[in-house]
Design a protein around this motif. Structure first.
Motif, PDB file in Angstrom:
ATOM      1  N   THR A 230       0.814  -1.220   0.000  1.00  0.00           N
ATOM      2  CA  THR A 230       0.000   0.000   0.000  1.00  0.00           C
ATOM      3  C   THR A 230       0.846   1.268   0.000  1.00  0.00           C
ATOM      4  O   THR A 230       0.300   2.372  -0.059  1.00  0.00           O
ATOM      5  N   GLY A 231       2.176   1.114   0.080  1.00  0.00           N
ATOM      6  CA  GLY A 231       3.047   2.285   0.101  1.00  0.00           C
ATOM      7  C   GLY A 231       3.228   2.896   1.471  1.00  0.00           C
ATOM      8  O   GLY A 231       3.879   3.936   1.612  1.00  0.00           O
ATOM      9  N   ASP A 232       2.669   2.259   2.506  1.00  0.00           N
ATOM     10  CA  ASP A 232       2.794   2.787   3.866  1.00  0.00           C
ATOM     11  C   ASP A 232       4.111   2.401   4.521  1.00  0.00           C
ATOM     12  O   ASP A 232       4.443   2.929   5.591  1.00  0.00           O
ATOM     13  N   LEU A 233       4.829   1.475   3.919  1.00  0.00           N
ATOM     14  CA  LEU A 233       6.075   0.985   4.500  1.00  0.00           C
ATOM     15  C   LEU A 233       7.089   0.708   3.404  1.00  0.00           C
ATOM     16  O   LEU A 233       6.723   0.228   2.322  1.00  0.00           O
ATOM     17  N   ALA A 234       8.335   1.009   3.677  1.00  0.00           N
ATOM     18  CA  ALA A 234       9.447   0.580   2.830  1.00  0.00           C
ATOM     19  C   ALA A 234      10.414  -0.223   3.688  1.00  0.00           C
ATOM     20  O   ALA A 234      10.666   0.125   4.842  1.00  0.00           O
ATOM     21  N   VAL A 235      10.911  -1.312   3.140  1.00  0.00           N
ATOM     22  CA  VAL A 235      11.942  -2.115   3.796  1.00  0.00           C
ATOM     23  C   VAL A 235      13.181  -2.005   2.918  1.00  0.00           C
ATOM     24  O   VAL A 235      13.175  -2.452   1.765  1.00  0.00           O
ATOM     25  N   VAL A 236      14.224  -1.413   3.445  1.00  0.00           N
ATOM     26  CA  VAL A 236      15.392  -1.020   2.650  1.00  0.00           C
ATOM     27  C   VAL A 236      16.652  -1.641   3.234  1.00  0.00           C
ATOM     28  O   VAL A 236      16.805  -1.732   4.455  1.00  0.00           O
ATOM     29  N   GLY A 237      17.568  -2.061   2.363  1.00  0.00           N
ATOM     30  CA  GLY A 237      18.874  -2.542   2.786  1.00  0.00           C
ATOM     31  C   GLY A 237      19.929  -1.477   2.564  1.00  0.00           C
ATOM     32  O   GLY A 237      19.893  -0.749   1.572  1.00  0.00           O
ATOM     33  N   ALA A 238      20.868  -1.366   3.498  1.00  0.00           N
ATOM     34  CA  ALA A 238      21.924  -0.355   3.386  1.00  0.00           C
ATOM     35  C   ALA A 238      23.195  -0.867   4.054  1.00  0.00           C
ATOM     36  O   ALA A 238      23.179  -1.873   4.775  1.00  0.00           O
ATOM     37  N   ARG A 239      24.267  -0.162   3.802  1.00  0.00           N
ATOM     38  CA  ARG A 239      25.575  -0.558   4.337  1.00  0.00           C
ATOM     39  C   ARG A 239      26.329   0.669   4.831  1.00  0.00           C
ATOM     40  O   ARG A 239      26.329   1.714   4.189  1.00  0.00           O
ATOM     41  N   TYR A 240      26.991   0.517   5.978  1.00  0.00           N
ATOM     42  CA  TYR A 240      27.803   1.585   6.576  1.00  0.00           C
ATOM     43  C   TYR A 240      29.275   1.284   6.337  1.00  0.00           C
ATOM     44  O   TYR A 240      29.750   0.178   6.635  1.00  0.00           O
ATOM     45  N   GLU A 241      29.982   2.269   5.792  1.00  0.00           N
ATOM     46  CA  GLU A 241      31.412   2.122   5.544  1.00  0.00           C
ATOM     47  C   GLU A 241      32.192   2.733   6.711  1.00  0.00           C
ATOM     48  O   GLU A 241      32.099   3.945   6.967  1.00  0.00           O
ATOM     49  N   LEU A 242      32.948   1.913   7.417  1.00  0.00           N
ATOM     50  CA  LEU A 242      33.722   2.404   8.552  1.00  0.00           C
ATOM     51  C   LEU A 242      34.773   3.422   8.124  1.00  0.00           C
ATOM     52  O   LEU A 242      35.090   4.353   8.878  1.00  0.00           O
ATOM     53  N   THR A 243      35.307   3.271   6.928  1.00  0.00           N
ATOM     54  CA  THR A 243      36.388   4.148   6.485  1.00  0.00           C
ATOM     55  C   THR A 243      35.920   5.556   6.158  1.00  0.00           C
ATOM     56  O   THR A 243      36.684   6.519   6.282  1.00  0.00           O
ATOM     57  N   THR A 244      34.658   5.698   5.727  1.00  0.00           N
ATOM     58  CA  THR A 244      34.154   7.019   5.336  1.00  0.00           C
ATOM     59  C   THR A 244      32.978   7.483   6.193  1.00  0.00           C
ATOM     60  O   THR A 244      32.560   8.630   6.085  1.00  0.00           O
ATOM     61  N   GLN A 245      32.425   6.604   7.021  1.00  0.00           N
ATOM     62  CA  GLN A 245      31.245   6.859   7.840  1.00  0.00           C
ATOM     63  C   GLN A 245      29.988   7.095   6.994  1.00  0.00           C
ATOM     64  O   GLN A 245      28.985   7.623   7.480  1.00  0.00           O
ATOM     65  N   ARG A 246      30.042   6.708   5.734  1.00  0.00           N
ATOM     66  CA  ARG A 246      28.909   6.924   4.837  1.00  0.00           C
ATOM     67  C   ARG A 246      28.008   5.702   4.812  1.00  0.00           C
ATOM     68  O   ARG A 246      28.477   4.553   4.770  1.00  0.00           O
ATOM     69  N   VAL A 247      26.699   5.942   4.822  1.00  0.00           N
ATOM     70  CA  VAL A 247      25.718   4.877   4.620  1.00  0.00           C
ATOM     71  C   VAL A 247      25.199   4.982   3.191  1.00  0.00           C
ATOM     72  O   VAL A 247      24.846   6.068   2.732  1.00  0.00           O
ATOM     73  N   HIS A 248      25.180   3.870   2.491  1.00  0.00           N
ATOM     74  CA  HIS A 248      24.628   3.873   1.139  1.00  0.00           C
ATOM     75  C   HIS A 248      23.685   2.698   0.976  1.00  0.00           C
ATOM     76  O   HIS A 248      23.828   1.657   1.608  1.00  0.00           O
ATOM     77  N   ARG A 249      22.719   2.890   0.102  1.00  0.00           N
ATOM     78  CA  ARG A 249      21.677   1.896  -0.095  1.00  0.00           C
ATOM     79  C   ARG A 249      22.166   0.741  -0.923  1.00  0.00           C
ATOM     80  O   ARG A 249      22.949   0.909  -1.880  1.00  0.00           O
ATOM     81  N   LEU A 250      21.712  -0.476  -0.587  1.00  0.00           N
ATOM     82  CA  LEU A 250      21.979  -1.664  -1.373  1.00  0.00           C
ATOM     83  C   LEU A 250      20.714  -2.035  -2.128  1.00  0.00           C
ATOM     84  O   LEU A 250      19.661  -2.224  -1.507  1.00  0.00           O
ATOM     85  N   THR A 251      20.807  -2.128  -3.422  1.00  0.00           N
ATOM     86  CA  THR A 251      19.625  -2.466  -4.233  1.00  0.00           C
ATOM     87  C   THR A 251      19.649  -3.931  -4.618  1.00  0.00           C
ATOM     88  O   THR A 251      20.660  -4.616  -4.429  1.00  0.00           O
TER      89      THR A 251
END
Length: 251
Positions: A230-251
């Motif tokens: 229904t579009g009320d929820l998204a379940v998303v995968g992501a990863r945190y890089e210790l070297t840059t502190q950046r979180v990016h999405r995994l598709t």
């Protein structure tokens, strides 16, 4: 974080019979807390969904993703705000909570979600297990956040140099048995091992594969799948890089 695109919808599965409004109210009261400090049981306490925030609460998956993206940008550029920690916010939260995202992450001490996303009290519901491994307690915790608190976003957060994944990969390679209950963690990760890679590359690829597998399983849970559809929820995968502190999405 590449969170500008919406998570793909999983096929909807008919959900079980819904909990009655009275039962849902009881669950909210029991699990979010109805006692106000110094006053005992607060009759007529503010419901969980009305807990005050100093910032507008994201109410859609897209808004929640944007809030996390902005917070992670502050974190990795050393401009943290440490929001929602004021005395007023702390007092408002004694009568309930209304977090805008649930983060399922690893127990690794280097990846606390509230810091990585620069969020404060009442903003995130966090569930942590080694390697983001699912069991009934974890599944129940995620379901509670989504179904009882109407959280619009579940983020499965893996991270660079995950020790749980490394242990699972090494045990798989050498046929060893890990001590005590640690073997259970390795057994849950093992089906996601990327055997097309070798050495450190295998561990790194398995980190991503494991996040995707956990995300898919959560998105396929009947009650959650119905809200995704229904579009009320998204379940998303992501990863945190210790070297840059950046979180990016995994598709």
């Amino acid at each position: 974080m590449n969170f500008d695109r919406r998570a793909g919808h999983e096929p909807a599965t008919p959900a079980p019979a819904r909990t009655s409004p009275a039962r849902r109210a009881l669950l909210r009261t029991g699990l979010t807390g109805a006692a106000v400090l110094g006053t005992g049981v607060a009759l007529g306490a503010t419901p969980a969904s009305a807990a005050a925030r100093r910032r507008p609460r994201p109410s859609t998956p897209e808004e929640a993703l944007r809030e996390l993206a902005v917070g992670n940008r502050r974190w990795r550029t050393f401009r943290e705000q440490h929001p929602d920690e004021t005395p007023d916010v702390r007092q408002s939260l004694t009568s309930g909570q209304h977090p805008f995202a649930l983060v399922l992450g690893c127990i690794d001490s280097r990846v606390p979600p509230e810091l990585v996303f620069d969020q404060g009290l009442g903003d995130l519901m966090t569930v942590r297990s080694a390697g983001e491994v699912l069991d009934e307690a974890v599944l129940g915790s995620v379901a509670y956040g989504v179904l009882e608190l109407d959280i619009p976003l579940v983020l499965v957060l893996g991270h660079q140099s995950c020790g749980a994944v490394k242990a699972a990969v090494q045990a798989d390679q050498n046929g060893g048995h890990l001590p005590a209950h640690i073997q259970y963690i390795a057994d849950q990760i093992a089906p996601n091992i990327d055997r097309t890679k070798e050495g450190d590359a295998r561990v790194d690829a398995t980190i991503d594969a494991n996040v995707r597998a956990v995300r898919s399983r959560l998105a396929g849970e009947p009650d959650l799948a119905a809200k995704v559809a229904t579009g009320d929820l998204a379940v998303v995968g992501a990863r945190y890089e210790l070297t840059t502190q950046r979180v990016h999405r995994l598709t």
